[in-house]
Design an enzyme around this catalytic site. Structure first.
Site, PDB file in Angstrom:
ATOM      1  N   ASP A   9      29.116  -4.911  63.702  1.00  0.00           N
ATOM      2  CA  ASP A   9      29.017  -3.744  64.574  1.00  0.00           C
ATOM      3  C   ASP A   9      30.220  -3.715  65.510  1.00  0.00           C
ATOM      4  O   ASP A   9      30.410  -4.629  66.305  1.00  0.00           O
ATOM      5  CB  ASP A   9      27.706  -3.856  65.370  1.00  0.00           C
ATOM      6  CG  ASP A   9      27.474  -2.716  66.338  1.00  0.00           C
ATOM      7  OD1 ASP A   9      28.368  -1.859  66.519  1.00  0.00           O
ATOM      8  OD2 ASP A   9      26.376  -2.692  66.928  1.00  0.00           O
ATOM      9  N   ILE A  10      31.019  -2.676  65.424  1.00  0.00           N
ATOM     10  CA  ILE A  10      32.229  -2.595  66.245  1.00  0.00           C
ATOM     11  C   ILE A  10      31.904  -2.594  67.737  1.00  0.00           C
ATOM     12  O   ILE A  10      32.683  -3.088  68.540  1.00  0.00           O
ATOM     13  CB  ILE A  10      33.103  -1.385  65.857  1.00  0.00           C
ATOM     14  CG1 ILE A  10      34.520  -1.561  66.428  1.00  0.00           C
ATOM     15  CG2 ILE A  10      32.446  -0.068  66.289  1.00  0.00           C
ATOM     16  CD1 ILE A  10      35.540  -0.637  65.829  1.00  0.00           C
ATOM     17  N   GLY A  31      27.823   8.557  63.728  1.00  0.00           N
ATOM     18  CA  GLY A  31      28.523   7.389  63.206  1.00  0.00           C
ATOM     19  C   GLY A  31      29.081   6.482  64.281  1.00  0.00           C
ATOM     20  O   GLY A  31      28.435   6.213  65.301  1.00  0.00           O
ATOM     21  N   VAL A  32      30.297   6.014  64.066  1.00  0.00           N
ATOM     22  CA  VAL A  32      30.981   5.122  65.010  1.00  0.00           C
ATOM     23  C   VAL A  32      31.100   5.791  66.378  1.00  0.00           C
ATOM     24  O   VAL A  32      30.851   5.168  67.409  1.00  0.00           O
ATOM     25  CB  VAL A  32      32.382   4.737  64.476  1.00  0.00           C
ATOM     26  CG1 VAL A  32      33.201   4.025  65.534  1.00  0.00           C
ATOM     27  CG2 VAL A  32      32.261   3.877  63.238  1.00  0.00           C
ATOM     28  N   ASP A  33      31.480   7.054  66.380  1.00  0.00           N
ATOM     29  CA  ASP A  33      31.670   7.805  67.626  1.00  0.00           C
ATOM     30  C   ASP A  33      30.398   7.806  68.466  1.00  0.00           C
ATOM     31  O   ASP A  33      30.415   7.475  69.657  1.00  0.00           O
ATOM     32  CB  ASP A  33      32.095   9.232  67.286  1.00  0.00           C
ATOM     33  CG  ASP A  33      32.638  10.012  68.469  1.00  0.00           C
ATOM     34  OD1 ASP A  33      33.012   9.407  69.480  1.00  0.00           O
ATOM     35  OD2 ASP A  33      32.698  11.252  68.358  1.00  0.00           O
ATOM     36  N   SER A 121      37.701   7.586  58.955  1.00  0.00           N
ATOM     37  CA  SER A 121      37.500   8.676  57.990  1.00  0.00           C
ATOM     38  C   SER A 121      36.650   8.300  56.780  1.00  0.00           C
ATOM     39  O   SER A 121      36.406   9.145  55.925  1.00  0.00           O
ATOM     40  CB  SER A 121      38.833   9.272  57.508  1.00  0.00           C
ATOM     41  OG  SER A 121      39.446  10.004  58.543  1.00  0.00           O
ATOM     42  N   GLY A 123      33.482   7.469  56.706  1.00  0.00           N
ATOM     43  CA  GLY A 123      32.073   7.830  56.847  1.00  0.00           C
ATOM     44  C   GLY A 123      31.865   9.285  56.466  1.00  0.00           C
ATOM     45  O   GLY A 123      32.138   9.693  55.342  1.00  0.00           O
TER      46      GLY A 123
END
Length: 171
Positions: A9-10, A31-33, A121, A123
Site C-alpha cells: 500500500d503506497i 484508486g490511488v488518488d 495510469s 488502473g
C-alpha cells in the site's frame, strides 16, 4: 539511484515523498488518488484547492507534477501527477514517462531522498500493466537526480507485482 519494487500500500510507505496518480482536478478521486486523500486527511485537499485557485484553475495538465503536504501520511510531501488515459490508437507513452520524470524533478527540488511511485495510469486509465512498468523503469533507470537516492515502485496487488518483477528482470 536505487530502484526497488515493493508489494503493498503506497499510503503506508515511510518515504520523503509519495507520488499520487491524481486526476487533473487535484480534488481527489478513486484508486490511488482516493486512498492518498483519505489517509492523508484534509490538509492535502486544502493545499490542492489552493493550487486550483492560484496556478491550476483549469486543472493540472497531464504529465506535469506539483507537490503538497502529505498531511497524515508517513511522508513529508505528496507529489501529484496526472497520467494519460491509455489509447490503442494514439501513442501517449511520452506523457506517461513525463509523469515519472516531472515527479522525480519535483522530488529533487524539494530535497527528497526517497520517493514512492504508484504504477501511474495502470488502473482506471487502462494502461497495460507490463508496458506501464516498462515506461516507469525506462525513466527511473535513466534518471540522475541530485538528491533522490531511492525510488520505490509500489504495486498494490500480487499479480501486478509479479508482472513488474518479470518486466524488470527482462530489461
Amino acid at each position: 539511484m536505487e530502484i526497488t519494487l515493493v508489494a503493498g500500500d503506497i499510503t503506508a510507505q515511510r518515504v520523503d515523498a509519495i507520488v499520487n496518480a491524481a486526476n487533473s482536478s487535484l480534488l481527489g478521486g478513486g484508486g490511488v488518488d482516493g486512498a492518498i486523500h483519505r489517509r492523508g486527511g484534509p490538509a492535502i485537499l486544502g493545499e490542492c484547492r489552493a493550487l486550483r485557485a492560484s496556478r491550476y484553475g483549469r486543472g493540472l495538465p497531464t504529465g506535469q507534477a506539483v507537490a503538497t503536504t502529505a498531511g497524515d501520511l508517513p511522508a513529508r510531501w505528496v507529489i501529484h501527477t496526472v497520467g494519460p488515459v491509455f489509447s490503442a490508437g494514439e501513442d501517449r507513452s511520452a506523457l506517461l514517462r513525463d509523469c515519472y520524470a516531472n515527479s522525480l524533478a519535483v522530488a529533487d527540488e524539494l530535497g527528497a531522498a526517497t520517493v514512492a511511485f504508484p504504477l501511474i495510469s495502470a488502473g482506471v486509465y487502462g494502461w497495460p500493466v507490463d508496458d506501464a512498468v516498462r515506461q516507469a523503469l525506462t525513466v527511473l533507470r535513466a534518471a540522475t537526480p541530485a538528491r533522490v537516492t531511492e525510488a520505490r515502485l509500489v504495486l498494490f496487488d500480487p499479480d501486478t507485482y509479479a508482472t513488474a518483477e518479470r518486466v524488470a528482470a527482462t530489461g
